[in-house]
Motif scaffolding. Structure first.
Motif, short mmCIF file in Angstrom:
data_model
loop_
_atom_site.label_atom_id
_atom_site.label_comp_id
_atom_site.label_asym_id
_atom_site.label_seq_id
_atom_site.Cartn_x
_atom_site.Cartn_y
_atom_site.Cartn_z
N ASP A 1 80.21 -106.74 -32.69
CA ASP A 1 80.82 -106.19 -31.44
C ASP A 1 82.14 -106.14 -30.88
OD1 ASP A 1 78.45 -104.54 -31.45
OD2 ASP A 1 77.26 -106.05 -30.38
N GLU B 1 77.20 -102.49 -29.26
CA GLU B 1 77.71 -102.78 -28.17
C GLU B 1 79.38 -101.96 -28.37
OE1 GLU B 1 75.31 -102.25 -25.53
OE2 GLU B 1 73.50 -103.50 -26.29
N PHE B 2 79.75 -101.72 -26.96
CA PHE B 2 80.73 -101.55 -26.78
C PHE B 2 81.06 -102.01 -25.55
CE2 PHE B 2 79.82 -97.83 -29.40
CZ PHE B 2 80.91 -97.86 -30.11
N LEU B 3 81.77 -102.59 -25.43
CA LEU B 3 82.59 -104.69 -24.36
C LEU B 3 83.24 -103.72 -23.80
CD1 LEU B 3 81.51 -107.61 -25.43
CD2 LEU B 3 80.01 -106.73 -24.36
N LEU C 1 84.09 -95.76 -24.71
CA LEU C 1 84.17 -96.18 -23.58
C LEU C 1 84.05 -95.50 -22.36
CD1 LEU C 1 86.57 -99.41 -24.30
CD2 LEU C 1 83.99 -99.38 -24.12
N TYR D 1 88.92 -109.61 -30.95
CA TYR D 1 89.00 -108.74 -29.86
C TYR D 1 89.66 -107.99 -29.74
CZ TYR D 1 88.06 -105.91 -25.52
OH TYR D 1 88.74 -104.13 -25.15
N SER E 1 84.22 -103.21 -30.40
CA SER E 1 84.87 -102.94 -28.81
C SER E 1 86.68 -102.01 -28.68
CB SER E 1 84.50 -104.11 -28.53
OG SER E 1 83.37 -103.89 -27.96
N PRO F 1 75.22 -107.59 -26.48
CA PRO F 1 76.76 -108.01 -28.20
C PRO F 1 76.06 -108.95 -28.76
CG PRO F 1 77.01 -108.48 -26.12
CD PRO F 1 76.11 -108.27 -25.91
N LYS G 1 72.76 -104.88 -22.03
CA LYS G 1 73.66 -105.37 -23.16
C LYS G 1 73.07 -106.32 -24.48
CE LYS G 1 77.66 -102.57 -22.35
NZ LYS G 1 79.35 -102.77 -22.51
#
Length: 426
Positions: free
Chosen positions: A361, A214-216, A400, A241, A365, A357, A355
């Motif tokens: 992830d 999952e790309f947050l 993204l 992150y 991300s 995550p 989503k």
């Protein structure tokens, strides 16, 4: 040197192939022969005789092949026995990796191939390997942390990445049989298997990549952070992150890892990581590869998170993040709190309900954010500590929305006949 000769019937039709040589290779050695139904098998056996110094290859029984005269010796050619030995004698892998391969062997491979003869092209063929892969694609596995009840509820199809990992283990075992001295197999049928794509075009539970990445977006990460109850969890998430570091690297961080804190070029030196021992315990060791041992430029927000977490008050080699009793912070412990925050963020409308995550992830991300804003794959590779840029390229592509927006602007400018504006990079 051994030689291969065709054997013909009265109609001059080739009925079999014979390998002939003199024992020991000398002119006075007794003539030895072995018969085969096809030239390929005869050629493989000839090479084995040559490699054995013009002797019968070890383990070969005339007229029967690699079949020992007693049951105990025959057992070593059973797939599960041969495979276990291959894993046990591998070099260059850590104890936990060996243990994980044994676990995958017992759970996913041996139920199908365990009682097969490693030498049999009928037992282990292109068709049997393909049927095994098809079975894996239909297998439902538990997703996320194990529920306290022990009953798996969140079931999804096995990911393409996991299937590729299991197939790779099987292929490695069969390669060992092909390259054995003398060879136990002529070829490895895994090499002709078509595996599921890592990108399933969203058609299955594991779209995008390996473990359903999952790309947050930045605001989604902020939503999860604001839904966390522990300040230390919020700071850990910020660092994860903001750096793209692996879990074992972040939880091994100590104050001494932060360099140039009061300069315009603050950095984190990644020189140690938590490793899992074969006995299931953990110890501090070096990161997983040469490129994993790296120095990362970090932002002011990351520095502020590290300072708040204790860079100034802890011993130089003290752990910044630990469990409640000062021990190694287990991924499962943090993951449980993470998923509670994810659920809370969804309830607040801070994270899309579709989503799902995981803490890992955050690393994906981080890479997505860099690539979507024009940073090169080489830069991302070095920052993440990937050993090969191919890994980076295979894992991250579309990512993204900003990346698509920029691409569409370029295409839109070109379609009416205009030349797209070139961005200065120098």
């Amino acid at each position: 040197m051994a030689s291969v000769h065709p054997r013909k019937n009265k109609r001059e039709e080739i009925t079999s192939w014979q390998v002939k040589w003199r024992l020991g290779g000398g002119r006075g050695g007794d003539v030895q022969t072995e018969r085969f139904d096809d030239e390929t098998s005869a050629t493989v056996f000839k090479k084995a005789v040559d490699e054995a110094g013009q002797q019968w290859p070890p383990g070969w029984v005339k007229g029967k092949g690699y079949v020992a005269p007693d049951a105990a010796d025959e057992e070593r050619f059973r797939f599960r026995v041969f495979a276990a030995k291959v894993i046990d004698t591998k070099t260059g892998i850590e104890g936990n990796s060996r243990k994980r391969q044994h676990r995958n062997l017992e759970r996913w491979i041996n139920p199908v191939f365990g009682e097969c003869d490693i030498r049999s092209a009928e037992h282990i063929s292109k068709d049997t390997v393909r049927q095994w892969v098809i079975g894996l694609e239909k297998t439902l596995v538990h997703w996320g942390s194990t529920p306290r009840s022990g009953v798996a509820k969140n079931l999804r199809p096995m990911s393409p990445y996991t299937i590729r990992t299991l197939h790779g283990l099987l292929s490695n075992i069969l390669n060992e049989a092909v390259t054995a001295e003398p060879p136990l197999r002529e070829r490895n049928p895994c090499k002709s298997t078509r595996l599921p794509r890592l990108d399933t075009d969203g058609s299955g539970a594991d779209s995008d990549d390996s473990e359903a990445m999952e790309f947050l977006l930045p605001q989604e990460v902020a939503g999860v952070i604001s839904s966390m109850k522990r300040r230390s969890d919020q700071l850990l998430t910020t660092v994860a992150y903001g750096t793209g570091m692996r879990w074992g690297e972040i939880t091994a961080l100590a104050p001494m890892a932060l360099l140039g804190r009061n300069t315009s070029n603050p950095r984190i030196r990644v020189r140690r990581a938590w490793k899992k021992a074969e006995d299931a315990g953990f110890y501090l060791g070096t990161p997983k590869s040469r490129r994993s041992r790296r120095t990362l430029r970090v932002s002011a927000a990351v520095v502020a998170a590290l300072v708040e977490q204790g860079v100034d008050r802890l011993p130089r080699d003290g752990l910044l993040w630990t469990g409640d009793r000062g021990q190694h912070l287990a991924y499962s412990t943090f993951s449980g709190r993470w998923h509670k925050a994810v659920r809370a963020a969804k309830e607040k409308g801070l994270l899309p309900v579709e989503k799902h995550p995981t803490p890992h992830d955050l690393r994906h991300s981080h890479a997505a954010l860099l690539i979507s804003h024009g940073h090169s794959l080489t830069y991302v590779q070095r920052r993440l500590g990937h050993e090969s840029i191919q890994t980076t390229s295979d894992t991250y592509g579309h990512l993204l929305p900003e990346a698509d927006d920029n691409a569409m602007a370029t295409i839109e400018a070109a379609l009416p006949g205009e030349r797209p504006r070139l961005r200065s990079v120098g």
